[in-house]
Design an enzyme around this catalytic site. Structure first.
Site, PDB file in Angstrom:
ATOM      1  N   GLU A 120       0.779  -1.097  -0.033  1.00  0.00           N
ATOM      2  CA  GLU A 120      -0.009   0.266   0.127  1.00  0.00           C
ATOM      3  C   GLU A 120       0.881   1.148   0.014  1.00  0.00           C
ATOM      4  O   GLU A 120       0.376   2.315  -0.353  1.00  0.00           O
ATOM      5  CB  GLU A 120      -0.953  -0.098   1.394  1.00  0.00           C
ATOM      6  CG  GLU A 120      -1.822  -0.999   1.285  1.00  0.00           C
ATOM      7  CD  GLU A 120      -2.948  -1.219  -0.032  1.00  0.00           C
ATOM      8  OE1 GLU A 120      -3.390  -0.142  -0.345  1.00  0.00           O
ATOM      9  OE2 GLU A 120      -2.826  -2.347  -0.814  1.00  0.00           O
ATOM     10  N   ARG A 158      18.783   9.239 -22.099  1.00  0.00           N
ATOM     11  CA  ARG A 158      18.671   9.817 -23.643  1.00  0.00           C
ATOM     12  C   ARG A 158      19.204  11.258 -23.403  1.00  0.00           C
ATOM     13  O   ARG A 158      19.600  11.403 -24.421  1.00  0.00           O
ATOM     14  CB  ARG A 158      17.491   9.261 -24.349  1.00  0.00           C
ATOM     15  CG  ARG A 158      16.476  10.012 -23.511  1.00  0.00           C
ATOM     16  CD  ARG A 158      15.268   9.579 -24.565  1.00  0.00           C
ATOM     17  NE  ARG A 158      15.197  10.050 -25.957  1.00  0.00           N
ATOM     18  CZ  ARG A 158      15.084  11.251 -26.405  1.00  0.00           C
ATOM     19  NH1 ARG A 158      14.857  11.928 -25.490  1.00  0.00           N
ATOM     20  NH2 ARG A 158      14.868  11.314 -27.744  1.00  0.00           N
ATOM     21  N   ASP A 173      13.419  16.916 -29.798  1.00  0.00           N
ATOM     22  CA  ASP A 173      12.238  16.274 -29.219  1.00  0.00           C
ATOM     23  C   ASP A 173      11.257  17.319 -29.011  1.00  0.00           C
ATOM     24  O   ASP A 173      11.333  18.392 -28.735  1.00  0.00           O
ATOM     25  CB  ASP A 173      12.714  16.013 -27.858  1.00  0.00           C
ATOM     26  CG  ASP A 173      13.856  14.752 -27.759  1.00  0.00           C
ATOM     27  OD1 ASP A 173      14.097  14.258 -28.953  1.00  0.00           O
ATOM     28  OD2 ASP A 173      14.488  14.553 -26.693  1.00  0.00           O
TER      29      ASP A 173
HETATM   30  N1  4HQ Z   1       3.038   4.126  -6.817  1.00  0.00           N
HETATM   31  N2  4HQ Z   1       4.420   7.385  -9.562  1.00  0.00           N
HETATM   32  C1  4HQ Z   1       4.505   2.966  -5.334  1.00  0.00           C
HETATM   33  C2  4HQ Z   1       2.643   4.724  -7.966  1.00  0.00           C
HETATM   34  C3  4HQ Z   1       3.549   5.715  -8.490  1.00  0.00           C
HETATM   35  C4  4HQ Z   1       3.298   6.727  -9.267  1.00  0.00           C
HETATM   36  C5  4HQ Z   1       1.742   3.670  -6.128  1.00  0.00           C
HETATM   37  C6  4HQ Z   1       4.302   4.220  -6.007  1.00  0.00           C
HETATM   38  C7  4HQ Z   1       2.313   2.221  -5.244  1.00  0.00           C
HETATM   39  C8  4HQ Z   1       3.735   1.215  -3.800  1.00  0.00           C
HETATM   40  N3  4HQ Z   1       4.827   5.774  -8.235  1.00  0.00           N
HETATM   41  N4  4HQ Z   1       3.521   2.429  -4.384  1.00  0.00           N
HETATM   42  N5  4HQ Z   1       2.023   7.141  -9.698  1.00  0.00           N
HETATM   43  O1  4HQ Z   1       1.594   4.714  -8.393  1.00  0.00           O
HETATM   44  O2  4HQ Z   1       5.315   6.622  -9.204  1.00  0.00           O
END
Ligand code: 4HQ
Length: 267
Positions: A120, A158, A173
Site C-alpha cells: 500500500e 537519453r 524532441d
Molecule cells: N505508486 N508514480 C509505489 C505509484 C507511483 C506513481 C503506487 C508508487 C504504489 C507502492 N509511483 N506504491 N504514480 O503509483 O510513481
C-alpha cells in the site's frame, strides 16, 4: 579528463525486473559505453530477520500491508555510501510530477538513487529522514515504483551527452522545441495507397524544414493546444500561424460572399 558516469541505483524487492531493462537498446549501449552506471539492489537483503520480511500490518488498522522502514533504510544508506553525491528519490503518487524539465534536472546531477515501494505504500518515516525528493510519473496507481523508476532512467539516460547517436539527437524532441514532432516517413513511397508527401521527395531542404515546422505547429494546435501556453513562439513560427489564419479567413470571406447571392451553399 575522465568524464563522470551518471549513476542510477534502484532499490527494489524485485531487482530481476531490471535485468531485461538494462539489456536493450540505448540503455544497454549507454552502459556498454560507460555513459551511465546502473544497478538494482534488493531491499530484502537488508532485512535482518530469518524470513527477510519487508512488509508489515499498518498501525491504526485497515487493509493492505506497509513497506517496513528498516530494510529500505538499510538499502538507502548502502546506496548513498556507494554514490555519495547522488540524489535519493522515492517513487510515489504524492511526488512532483515527472516531465521533460525534471528529466533535464536529473540529467545534470551526478546520479539518482530510486527507492521503489510495494504494497500500500512505504512507512512515512523513510520520507522524513532519507529522501531528497519525491517523484510521481503520473496520476494513476501502480502496484510498485519499479516501472516508474524505469521510465525516469529511460528519459534521463537519453539526455546524458553521448548516449544518443548523432542521427537521433535530443534537440528536436517534442518537449525541447515545445511543439509536437512533425510526421515521419520512410520507404516505401506508397504504403497501402497512402503516399509520402511530395515535398519530402523534392530535395529542397529549406522547403522541407519549413513543411516540418508547419506540420509541427498545426499538429500541436489540433492535438495539444495547451503546449502553446508554455512556449514562446519564434518570428518564423508566428509567420506560419498567421499564414494559416489568413487562409482560413479567406475561406470564410469567400463563403460569406457566396451566401449573399445563393441559397445556403446550394450550387
Ligand atoms: N505508486 N508514480 C509505489 C505509484 C507511483 C506513481 C503506487 C508508487 C504504489 C507502492 N509511483 N506504491 N504514480 O503509483 O510513481
Amino acid at each position: 579528463m575522465k568524464v563522470k558516469r551518471m549513476n542510477f541505483i534502484v532499490l527494489t524487492i524485485f531487482p530481476e525486473m531490471f535485468d531485461p531493462f538494462w539489456k536493450h537498446g540505448i540503455i544497454r549501449r549507454a552502459i556498454d559505453r560507460k555513459k551511465i552506471f546502473a544497478s538494482a539492489i534488493n531491499i530484502r537483503d537488508f532485512a535482518k530477520d530469518k524470513h527477510r520480511v519487508t512488509d508489515d500490518r499498518p498501525y491504526g488498522g485497515g487493509c493492505g500491508m506497509v513497506m517496513k522502514a528498516e530494510p529500505l533504510a538499510g538499502a538507502i544508506r548502502a546506496a548513498q555510501q556507494k554514490a555519495p553525491s547522488a540524489k535519493t528519490v522515492l517513487l510515489t503518487p504524492q511526488g512532483r510530477c515527472f516531465n521533460q524539465n525534471l528529466a533535464q534536472e536529473l540529467a545534470s546531477s551526478d546520479g539518482v538513487i530510486l527507492a521503489c515501494g510495494r504494497y500500500e505504500g512505504v512507512d512515512e518515516r523513510i520520507s522524513h529522514h532519507l529522501i531528497d525528493d519525491e517523484i510521481s510519473i503520473g496520476d494513476y496507481v501502480l502496484t510498485g515504483g519499479e516501472l516508474g523508476a524505469m521510465i525516469i532512467i529511460d528519459a534521463v539516460t537519453r539526455l546524458v551527452p553521448g548516449t544518443l547517436g548523432s542521427e537521433d539527437s535530443a534537440e528536436n524532441d517534442s518537449f525541447s522545441t515545445g511543439l509536437l514532432e512533425h510526421a515521419h516517413y520512410t520507404r516505401p513511397r506508397s504504403f497501402e495507397g497512402d503516399e509520402v508527401p511530395d515535398v519530402l521527395l523534392s530535395g529542397d531542404h529549406k522547403k522541407i524544414e519549413n513543411w516540418r515546422l508547419e506540420t509541427s505547429l498545426i499538429r500541436t494546435f489540433l492535438k495539444r493546444r495547451d503546449l502553446f501556453g508554455k512556449k514562446s513562439l519564434s518570428p518564423q513560427e508566428i509567420d506560419i500561424l498567421k499564414k494559416w489564419c489568413l487562409d482560413i479567413e479567406k475561406i470564410i470571406y469567400d463563403q460569406s460572399l457566396r451566401g449573399s447571392d445563393t441559397l445556403s451553399g446550394a450550387q
